[in-house]
Design a protein around this motif. Structure first.
Motif, PDB file in Angstrom:
ATOM      1  N   UNK A  22      -2.832  -1.409 -13.625  1.00  0.00           N
ATOM      2  CA  UNK A  22      -1.535  -1.117 -13.296  1.00  0.00           C
ATOM      3  C   UNK A  22      -1.449  -0.588 -11.911  1.00  0.00           C
ATOM      4  N   UNK A  23      -2.688  -0.409 -11.110  1.00  0.00           N
ATOM      5  CA  UNK A  23      -2.596   0.311  -9.609  1.00  0.00           C
ATOM      6  C   UNK A  23      -2.155  -0.697  -8.636  1.00  0.00           C
ATOM      7  N   UNK A  24      -1.438  -0.459  -7.685  1.00  0.00           N
ATOM      8  CA  UNK A  24      -1.323  -1.379  -6.685  1.00  0.00           C
ATOM      9  C   UNK A  24      -1.633  -0.858  -5.355  1.00  0.00           C
ATOM     10  N   UNK A  25      -1.566  -1.648  -4.108  1.00  0.00           N
ATOM     11  CA  UNK A  25      -2.119  -1.199  -2.908  1.00  0.00           C
ATOM     12  C   UNK A  25      -1.028   0.107  -2.425  1.00  0.00           C
ATOM     13  N   UNK A  26       0.114   0.282  -2.933  1.00  0.00           N
ATOM     14  CA  UNK A  26       1.053   1.513  -2.406  1.00  0.00           C
ATOM     15  C   UNK A  26       0.500   2.596  -3.272  1.00  0.00           C
TER      16      UNK A  26
END
Length: 363
Positions: free
Chosen positions: A32-36
């Motif tokens: 669920x993690x993104x670069x942001x």
């Protein structure tokens, strides 16, 4: 493994050594993690207070502001949740999608849903070998576990007070195919070693049972000492000190997390149709073979359930309890759905009113 030596208090050195995996992190959350999200810390909710959350993660433990993006109880944070935390503002930025969640309809006549716990791997259903042993209550608990896709284990306490615990074990094992049932003798704390397979590193277990069945005895036997997950919060530096809450996570030396829940007088199930069908699979499979899809199993022609009852291969009490829980689940789920729709309509109306005010405002 000596379960009386499993207690672990999260001091500064412990927190720095633990990894995300030690807290129960897995692929479900990583995906669920993104670069942001690189600027945030991933922390887990250990306890929920009225105006704050106790959280912990690698390198951080403390009390933070609550995560409440709306008045909807189901989107607010509960014990076991994973949050992305902004250290500078001390505010949770986002709650990650749960892998599992236990909930019930709030006690009373309200239409709100109360979250019990999230991201649990194993649910320990605690009852006792006395008059508290209640088949109907266990079936409710099992429906919760099945709906959440969490492995249930029934633990029968106070075996030392019963002349023969075997009837309790047999009755519990009949409730669901493949159900694991264990008995706990308070005179032999090491008898809890039968639960060792579920206490792996980063695994989360929750205790669920009515008041007085011996949940505290199990917790204290596993912890060894009456230590809580955190030392609470000191006002001068926001670090932990001793605290007590209703539902909270406790870390054990074996690496597992134990979630204790207060006794619940009322457990009304909601959004658990599939869980009920799994727990009562023997009845549900027969009902699917009835001639009419809306068969009430009360004398209709071609009723497979009634045929099994007449043949003595199905318990009438179990059929009655299944029907009662089905009706309760439908009623609660429908009332909650109506309340949600009403809240959505009110939200849309409020936005329109606010937009009209802005348009008519004189600048």
């Amino acid at each position: 493994m000596n379960l009386r030596r499993l207690a672990c208090k999260l001091d500064d050195s412990t927190v720095k050594q633990l990894t995300l995996k030690d807290y129960g992190w897995g692929a479900h959350f990583q995906a669920q993690l993104t670069d942001d999200d690189a600027a945030f810390l991933a922390v887990r909710v250990l306890a929920v207070h009225r105006d704050a959350l106790d959280v912990a993660g690698p390198g951080y433990e403390g009390r933070v502001l609550p995560f409440a993006p709306s008045d909807d109880d189901e989107v607010q944070a509960t014990v076991g949740d994973w949050l992305l935390f902004d250290v500078e503002s001390r505010r949770p930025a986002r709650r990650l999608e749960r892998r599992s969640v236990f909930k019930r309809k709030n006690a009373g006549s309200g239409r709100r849903v109360q979250l019990i716990a999230s991201n649990v791997d194993t649910l320990l259903l605690v009852t006792s070998a006395n008059q508290d042993f209640n088949v109907a209550r266990l079936e409710r608990y099992l429906a919760l576990a099945a709906e959440a896709e969490v492995a249930p284990v029934v633990v029968i306490t106070k075996a030392d007070l019963s002349n023969d615990v075997e009837p309790f074990l047999t009755a519990a094992r009949r409730l669901m195919r493949g159900l694991v049932v264990e008995a706990f003798d308070a005179r032999e704390p090491l008898s809890l070693e039968c639960l060792e397979p579920w206490f792996g590193r980063g695994q989360t277990l929750a205790l669920l049972g009515s008041s007085g069945v011996g949940k505290s005895t199990i917790v204290n036997s596993m912890r060894g000492e009456a230590l809580l997950h955190t030392q609470g919060i000191r006002e001068d530096d926001a670090r932990g000190r001793h605290t007590t809450t209703g539902r909270s996570l406790h870390r054990l030396k074996c690496g597992a997390w134990l979630m204790d829940t207060p006794g619940m007088r009322e457990l009304q199930i909601v959004d658990a149709a599939e869980g009920l069908a799994e727990v009562f699979s023997d009845v549900a499979e027969l009902a699917a073979a009835c001639r009419f899809s809306d068969c009430g199993h009360e004398g209709e022609p071609g009723c497979a359930v009634q045929a099994a009852l007449d043949a003595g291969t199905l318990d009438a009490g179990r059929v009655k309890r299944f029907g009662k829980l089905q009706r309760e689940e439908r009623r609660n789920s429908e009332s909650v759905a109506v309340a949600h729709e009403r809240n959505r309509k009110f939200g849309r109306m409020a936005k329109r009113v606010f937009a009209n005010k802005l348009r008519n405002r004189e600048w």
